[in-house]
Write an enzyme that holds these catalytic residues in place. Structure first.
Site, PDB file in Angstrom:
ATOM      1  N   CYS A  66       0.832  -1.203   0.000  1.00 56.64           N
ATOM      2  CA  CYS A  66       0.000   0.000   0.000  1.00 56.64           C
ATOM      3  C   CYS A  66       0.870   1.258   0.000  1.00 56.64           C
ATOM      4  CB  CYS A  66      -0.960   0.006   1.189  1.00 56.64           C
ATOM      5  SG  CYS A  66      -0.158  -0.067   2.810  1.00 56.64           S
ATOM      6  N   HIS A 102      -1.576   1.630   7.518  1.00 55.23           N
ATOM      7  CA  HIS A 102      -2.025   1.451   6.132  1.00 55.23           C
ATOM      8  C   HIS A 102      -1.943   2.805   5.425  1.00 55.23           C
ATOM      9  CE1 HIS A 102      -4.181  -0.112   2.697  1.00 55.23           C
ATOM     10  NE2 HIS A 102      -5.109   0.827   2.817  1.00 55.23           N
TER      11      HIS A 102
END
Length: 622
Positions: free
Chosen positions: A163, A453
């Site tokens: 990510c 994230h």
């Protein structure tokens, strides 16, 4: 071009066409000036030479001539006209999908108070396939490349804790000049496949391929396996053990690698000797800080000048002062991004900038060796922002080491920043092209240091979109863009007099940083300074790919087609504009609206409108 226009416009006589041809036949500015003469009754400036070397410019003049007789649309650059607004409304209403995708106007200007730049929009396609930009260099032709239905709204699949890579790639890909540079193929003329410091052009090729996918794809997501494999061959540590990595480190690697792959410096001189450094100091000291900054910039350009430098490179001033004798040492250094400290007492990004620029004391193990005292001493250290780049990258240092736990922890402080910000108060020198910036892309980090994230928030077509791996969603007009999760910010400089900032575009005018053209460097210089700098330039440093020969060739604009069309661009191709001249919109405005708007737009790269009026250039306009 300016010389030709200055000669043509005041005369408005029958010889205007021939004068325009002989003075600067390839210039769109000359065509517009000649069109002004046509509108006043002069013969059409359509000699065979103009038709041969500048067909698009000639057509521009033809359109103006016909319009003066009431038989065709007039050329105009005013997107604010009632007809243009009505046409835009009709276009928006024609596609429900486009309204859902791009939807709504840009209320950022009203909220922030930022002034919008001159309206400079693109020419529609001609029957013979000409693109939407006038005065375009042939090397930047996009050919048959077409936008996909989901152009700019393609997600990236997570390949196992990637990510960080996805967020960084989305941010870079939604910087309009960056995307246009690779999509247009312009990079091919500047790629350096012989550099020992880069990836032999392979990284640039990989980015170009990725841009093609993100802007041409008909699929909602893409699996970036080949791109990851290319990076993994160069930097295997970025993907070891499928561990989460830092997006800022990833971006720094990509930008540095692209700079080396696109480095136009064919021959790089040896580093300066101590004697040469002393000579630079001796020459620069009596000439002031702007000269010293320009000399330092020249030394940097001797080793590296690329599209990345043109787009993102700024300059800092670092000063060390001895607390015992007062001796000072100052250095000017190029920077690619600013890493700002963050603590729990801050409320805004401005607070982080203030802390970054605050003076600090060097004591203990950090003492500085003073050449006057001949020993290590306590010293004051001060960093100042000297020159800002067209695209400013800001890294917020949210991770700190906790000595008690022996681990890193995240500072999740909510930091605010308006969509448009004036950074002039943080600069220690004048900014020739202003210091107004728009927040355009943000790499966000959610969660803790060891289990977070990354997502990206990117501006496109008057709205912001959130990219969370494969998921892409449009944000509301009032969504918070910079907040508790913002980690890396991309700010694009906005100018009221140059660049392309209408219909959702954010494409600043770029200046090719060439050794031979100090006139385009960000530092202020006198003519005498230029001569002295030229005498200090080492001969081997001047070699580069397709070196520009004049100031006009070194101005260029990298922008995408109108974003309002990206939902249905099955027949639209586009180019990057590498001329210093801008383009104008073919529309159906009221007669008589052409010359002031067109000429002010064409001149906007060099002088303000008020300066043009002061020079009397507008007195004879029809």
């Amino acid at each position: 071009a300016r010389t030709a226009v200055a000669a043509v416009v005041p005369t408005l006589g029958g010889g205007a066409g021939s004068l325009a041809e002989s003075a600067a036949p390839g210039s769109a500015a000359v065509a517009v000036a000649a069109a002004a003469a046509v509108g006043n009754g002069a013969p059409p400036p359509l000699g065979p030479k103009l038709l041969q070397v500048a067909p698009t410019a000639a057509k521009l003049a033809v359109g103006a001539h016909l319009a003066s007789e009431g038989s065709a649309p007039l050329v105009v650059s005013s997107a604010k006209s009632e007809d243009a607004d009505e046409a835009a409304s009709d276009t928006a209403a024609a596609s429900e999908e486009r309204a859902e995708t791009i939807g709504g106007g840009d209320d950022r200007t009203t909220e922030s108070g930022c002034e919008s730049s001159a309206d400079i929009t693109g020419l529609e396609d001609d029957d013979d396939g000409d693109s939407d930009l006038a005065s375009v260099s042939s090397k930047n032709t996009f050919g048959d490349l077409q936008f996909g239905r989901l152009a700019g709204r393609v997600g990236l699949e997570n390949l196992g804790n990637t990510c960080f890579m996805n967020a960084g790639l989305q941010c870079l890909s939604h910087l309009e000049p960056f995307a246009a540079f690779f999509l247009s193929g312009s990079y091919k003329d500047e790629v350096n496949r012989s550099s020992h410091s880069g990836c032999k052009g392979e990284l640039a090729d990989a980015f170009a391929e990725l841009q093609g996918v993100l802007w041409r794809s008909e699929q909602p997501s893409h699996r970036p396996t080949s791109f990851k494999e290319q990076l993994q061959r160069v930097r295997p540590d970025l993907f070891e053990g499928h561990e989460q990595q830092d997006v800022q480190e990833f971006l720094a690697f990509c930008l540095d690698g692209l700079h080396e792959d696109l480095n136009r410096a064919l021959e790089q001189p040896e580093p300066l000797t101590q004697e040469e450094e002393k000579e630079d100091e001796r020459v620069g000291e009596p000439r002031g800080e702007e000269f010293v900054a320009a000399l330092s910039w020249m030394r940097y350009l001797e080793h590296g000048r690329s599209f990345i430098v043109d787009l993102m490179q700024g300059q800092l001033r670092s000063t060390l002062s001895c607390t015992e004798c007062g001796h000072r040492s100052r250095r000017f250094e190029a920077f690619l991004y600013l890493s700002l400290p963050v603590d729990w007492d801050m409320c805004s990004v401005n607070d982080a900038l203030t802390a970054y620029l605050a003076e600090e004391m060097l004591t203990g193990d950090e003492q500085w060796y003073c050449e006057k005292c001949k020993k290590k001493v306590d010293a004051r250290k001060k960093i100042d922002i000297w020159k800002l780049p067209p695209v400013l990258v800001v890294h917020l240092k949210r991770f700190e080491f906790d000595s008690k736990s022996g681990k890193f922890r995240k500072i999740g402080r909510h930091l605010t920043m308006p969509h448009c910000v004036d950074l002039s108060e943080f600069c220690s020198s004048s900014q020739a092209h202003g210091a107004d910036y728009d927040v355009t892309c943000v790499a966000n980090h959610r969660g803790r240091f060891d289990s977070g994230h990354y997502t990206a928030t990117c501006y496109m077509g008057n709205r912001f979109f959130e990219f969370d791996d494969t998921e892409v969603r449009r944000l509301s007009k009032h969504a918070e863009i910079v907040g508790a999760h913002a980690y890396v910010l991309f700010l694009v400089r906005r100018s009221p007099t140059e660049g392309y900032f209408v219909e959702g575009h954010r494409a600043p005018l770029l200046r090719r940083q060439a050794i031979t053209l100090p006139e385009l460097w960000p530092q202020r210089r006198s003519s005498n300074d230029v001569q002295v700098l030229s005498s200090l330039l080492r001969p081997s440093a001047s070699m580069e790919y397709s070196e520009p020969t004049n100031e006009a060739e070194a101005h260029y604009l990298m922008r995408l087609p109108n974003f309002a069309r990206t939902a249905s661009l099955s027949e639209h191709s586009f180019r990057g504009d590498t001329s210093c001249r801008t383009s104008v919109l073919v529309d159906r405005p009221r007669p008589g609206a052409c010359c002031f708007d067109a000429l002010s737009g064409l001149f906007s790269f060099g002088k303000s409108k008020s300066q043009e009026l002061e020079n009397g250039a507008g007195a004879a306009w029809p």
